[in-house]
Design a protein around this motif. Structure first.
Motif, PDB file in Angstrom:
ATOM      1  N   ARG A   1       0.838  -1.188   0.000  1.00 41.40           N
ATOM      2  CA  ARG A   1       0.000   0.000   0.000  1.00 41.40           C
ATOM      3  C   ARG A   1       0.875   1.240   0.000  1.00 41.40           C
ATOM      4  NH1 ARG A   1      -0.762   2.443   5.060  1.00 41.40           N
ATOM      5  NH2 ARG A   1       0.130   1.322   6.839  1.00 41.40           N
ATOM      6  N   SER A   2       0.278   2.321  -0.463  1.00 38.78           N
ATOM      7  CA  SER A   2       0.985   3.603  -0.470  1.00 38.78           C
ATOM      8  C   SER A   2       0.572   4.403   0.744  1.00 38.78           C
ATOM      9  CB  SER A   2       0.640   4.387  -1.746  1.00 38.78           C
ATOM     10  OG  SER A   2       1.211   5.675  -1.696  1.00 38.78           O
ATOM     11  N   THR A   3       1.540   5.024   1.393  1.00 36.85           N
ATOM     12  CA  THR A   3       1.246   5.851   2.568  1.00 36.85           C
ATOM     13  C   THR A   3       0.896   7.266   2.179  1.00 36.85           C
ATOM     14  OG1 THR A   3       3.558   6.514   2.815  1.00 36.85           O
ATOM     15  CG2 THR A   3       2.870   4.508   3.945  1.00 36.85           C
ATOM     16  N   CYS A   4       1.139   7.628   0.906  1.00 43.06           N
ATOM     17  CA  CYS A   4       0.866   8.982   0.403  1.00 43.06           C
ATOM     18  C   CYS A   4       1.599  10.041   1.211  1.00 43.06           C
ATOM     19  CB  CYS A   4      -0.639   9.266   0.396  1.00 43.06           C
ATOM     20  SG  CYS A   4      -1.560   8.176  -0.713  1.00 43.06           S
ATOM     21  N   LYS A   5       2.744   9.677   1.721  1.00 40.32           N
ATOM     22  CA  LYS A   5       3.551  10.631   2.453  1.00 40.32           C
ATOM     23  C   LYS A   5       4.967  10.601   1.886  1.00 40.32           C
ATOM     24  CE  LYS A   5       1.021  10.127   6.809  1.00 40.32           C
ATOM     25  NZ  LYS A   5       1.122   9.740   8.240  1.00 40.32           N
ATOM     26  N   GLY A   6       5.706  11.637   2.159  1.00 40.76           N
ATOM     27  CA  GLY A   6       7.097  11.680   1.741  1.00 40.76           C
ATOM     28  C   GLY A   6       7.375  12.847   0.821  1.00 40.76           C
TER      29      GLY A   6
ATOM     30  N   PRO B   1       3.913  25.059  -5.484  1.00 47.62           N
ATOM     31  CA  PRO B   1       2.918  24.032  -5.139  1.00 47.62           C
ATOM     32  C   PRO B   1       2.975  23.729  -3.641  1.00 47.62           C
ATOM     33  CG  PRO B   1       4.217  23.382  -7.056  1.00 47.62           C
ATOM     34  CD  PRO B   1       4.888  24.575  -6.473  1.00 47.62           C
ATOM     35  N   PRO B   2       1.865  23.303  -3.045  1.00 41.51           N
ATOM     36  CA  PRO B   2       1.857  22.976  -1.606  1.00 41.51           C
ATOM     37  C   PRO B   2       2.914  21.926  -1.272  1.00 41.51           C
ATOM     38  CG  PRO B   2      -0.378  23.045  -2.472  1.00 41.51           C
ATOM     39  CD  PRO B   2       0.535  23.163  -3.655  1.00 41.51           C
ATOM     40  N   GLY B   3       3.672  22.177  -0.243  1.00 44.03           N
ATOM     41  CA  GLY B   3       4.684  21.229   0.188  1.00 44.03           C
ATOM     42  C   GLY B   3       6.018  21.366  -0.511  1.00 44.03           C
ATOM     43  N   SER B   4       6.122  22.265  -1.495  1.00 44.35           N
ATOM     44  CA  SER B   4       7.383  22.432  -2.220  1.00 44.35           C
ATOM     45  C   SER B   4       8.364  23.280  -1.423  1.00 44.35           C
ATOM     46  CB  SER B   4       7.139  23.082  -3.587  1.00 44.35           C
ATOM     47  OG  SER B   4       6.434  22.212  -4.431  1.00 44.35           O
ATOM     48  N   LYS B   5       9.651  22.939  -1.529  1.00 49.74           N
ATOM     49  CA  LYS B   5      10.706  23.684  -0.857  1.00 49.74           C
ATOM     50  C   LYS B   5      11.892  23.850  -1.804  1.00 49.74           C
ATOM     51  CE  LYS B   5      10.880  20.755   2.566  1.00 49.74           C
ATOM     52  NZ  LYS B   5      11.261  20.078   3.833  1.00 49.74           N
ATOM     53  N   ILE B   6      12.572  24.975  -1.673  1.00 48.24           N
ATOM     54  CA  ILE B   6      13.721  25.300  -2.517  1.00 48.24           C
ATOM     55  C   ILE B   6      14.955  25.367  -1.631  1.00 48.24           C
ATOM     56  CG2 ILE B   6      14.663  26.891  -4.222  1.00 48.24           C
ATOM     57  CD1 ILE B   6      11.912  25.718  -4.949  1.00 48.24           C
TER      58      ILE B   6
ATOM     59  N   TRP C   1      16.203  26.210   3.407  1.00 47.66           N
ATOM     60  CA  TRP C   1      15.066  25.686   2.651  1.00 47.66           C
ATOM     61  C   TRP C   1      13.990  26.778   2.599  1.00 47.66           C
ATOM     62  CZ3 TRP C   1      14.869  21.313  -0.128  1.00 47.66           C
ATOM     63  CH2 TRP C   1      15.773  20.290   0.182  1.00 47.66           C
ATOM     64  N   PHE C   2      13.733  27.316   1.420  1.00 48.45           N
ATOM     65  CA  PHE C   2      12.697  28.325   1.227  1.00 48.45           C
ATOM     66  C   PHE C   2      11.395  27.647   0.813  1.00 48.45           C
ATOM     67  CE2 PHE C   2      16.691  30.497   0.618  1.00 48.45           C
ATOM     68  CZ  PHE C   2      16.505  31.765   1.143  1.00 48.45           C
ATOM     69  N   SER C   3      10.277  28.165   1.321  1.00 53.16           N
ATOM     70  CA  SER C   3       8.969  27.610   0.973  1.00 53.16           C
ATOM     71  C   SER C   3       7.925  28.709   1.119  1.00 53.16           C
ATOM     72  CB  SER C   3       8.625  26.436   1.895  1.00 53.16           C
ATOM     73  OG  SER C   3       8.488  26.875   3.231  1.00 53.16           O
TER      74      SER C   3
ATOM     75  N   SER D   1      12.399  20.291  -3.526  1.00 58.54           N
ATOM     76  CA  SER D   1      11.707  19.175  -2.899  1.00 58.54           C
ATOM     77  C   SER D   1      10.203  19.364  -3.067  1.00 58.54           C
ATOM     78  CB  SER D   1      12.066  19.113  -1.410  1.00 58.54           C
ATOM     79  OG  SER D   1      11.322  18.097  -0.764  1.00 58.54           O
ATOM     80  N   ASN D   2       9.551  18.314  -3.539  1.00 53.58           N
ATOM     81  CA  ASN D   2       8.099  18.357  -3.736  1.00 53.58           C
ATOM     82  C   ASN D   2       7.434  17.248  -2.922  1.00 53.58           C
ATOM     83  OD1 ASN D   2       7.757  20.482  -5.862  1.00 53.58           O
ATOM     84  ND2 ASN D   2       9.118  19.103  -6.984  1.00 53.58           N
ATOM     85  N   ALA D   3       6.306  17.569  -2.337  1.00 51.39           N
ATOM     86  CA  ALA D   3       5.542  16.565  -1.594  1.00 51.39           C
ATOM     87  C   ALA D   3       4.944  15.557  -2.562  1.00 51.39           C
ATOM     88  CB  ALA D   3       4.439  17.231  -0.781  1.00 51.39           C
TER      89      ALA D   3
END
Length: 232
Positions: free
Chosen positions: A80-85, A156-161, A185-187, A229-231
């Motif tokens: 199963r997928s946890t849909c997290k990470g 996008p939500p959860g994205s970081k630079i 980390w910018f967001s 980084s993208n969620a």
């Protein structure tokens, strides 16, 4: 771990085999209980599968002519997928961009803060923010200097630079520049990074220092975006 490994859980029972090349039989070790494989635990096995002595003894047939034969049999119970990470993309050829901001009539600045023109580094829009009378713990005693995402809401939500930055006020007389450097980390929720106490107001205006020459201040920002980084 890649994005799939982070976001997925696999429950499995497995067997590991080692061939006895003399007799054509297999030594088999089986994990009796199902094991949970996921991004933080990618492997399961047997710390004491077989002793070195037994493994290397030619009569046992496990190692012949410096060759051995291993095998595995896996029974997946559920997945199963946890849909997290998060999925991190690193830029192989990251390029540093320098932006120079010349501020005239510095002594007449009366607003709380000022923004430089927007510039682009790593496909992101940035700006320098300068607080001539300070911000936070630097109010009234220091000049505060920050680098900020110019349009953080576009991420996008959860994205970081992830970026390396250097902020600098040029000493136009002695070339002994005041600078600060670091990485962050910018967001959208953390769109700026810098220093409350970048330089004291007394040191900034001190005669002969060169930070203010003919009432002009020159600020530089060097920005290198290394990853996004993208969620999941």
């Amino acid at each position: 771990a890649n994005a799939t490994q982070i976001s997925r859980e696999v429950y499995a029972v497995f067997r590991l085999f080692l061939l006895d090349q003399n007799k054509g039989n297999y030594l088999v070790l089986q994990e009796q209980n199902e094991r949970r494989f996921h991004g933080m635990k990618l492997d399961w096995g047997f710390d004491q599968f077989l002793s070195q002595k037994v493994f290397t003894e030619a009569s046992n047939g496990f190692l012949l002519d410096d060759t051995s034969v291993f095998g595995a049999e896996i029974f997946v119970c559920k997945e199963r997928s946890t849909c997290k990470g998060e999925y991190l993309s690193m830029l192989k050829d990251a390029v540093m961009y320098k932006h120079v901001w010349k501020i005239d009539n510095f002594s007449k600045l009366d607003a709380e803060f000022y923004d430089s023109k927007t510039f682009i580094s790593g496909d992101q829009k940035w700006k320098i923010q300068l607080y001539p009378k300070g911000k936070g713990n630097g109010i009234g005693t220091h000049l505060s200097l920050y680098l900020a995402l110019a349009d953080p809401k576009s991420l996008p939500p959860g994205s970081k630079i992830y970026a390396d930055i250097t902020l600098r006020i040029l000493d136009q007389v002695n070339a002994r520049h005041q600078f600060g450097k670091g990485n962050f980390w910018f967001s959208a929720s953390n769109p700026e990074w810098g220093w409350w106490r970048f330089i004291t107001l007394g040191f900034l205006s001190q005669a002969g220092m060169g930070f203010l020459s003919k009432d002009t201040c020159i600020v530089e920002a060097e920005v290198t975006v290394h990853g996004i980084s993208n969620a999941l």
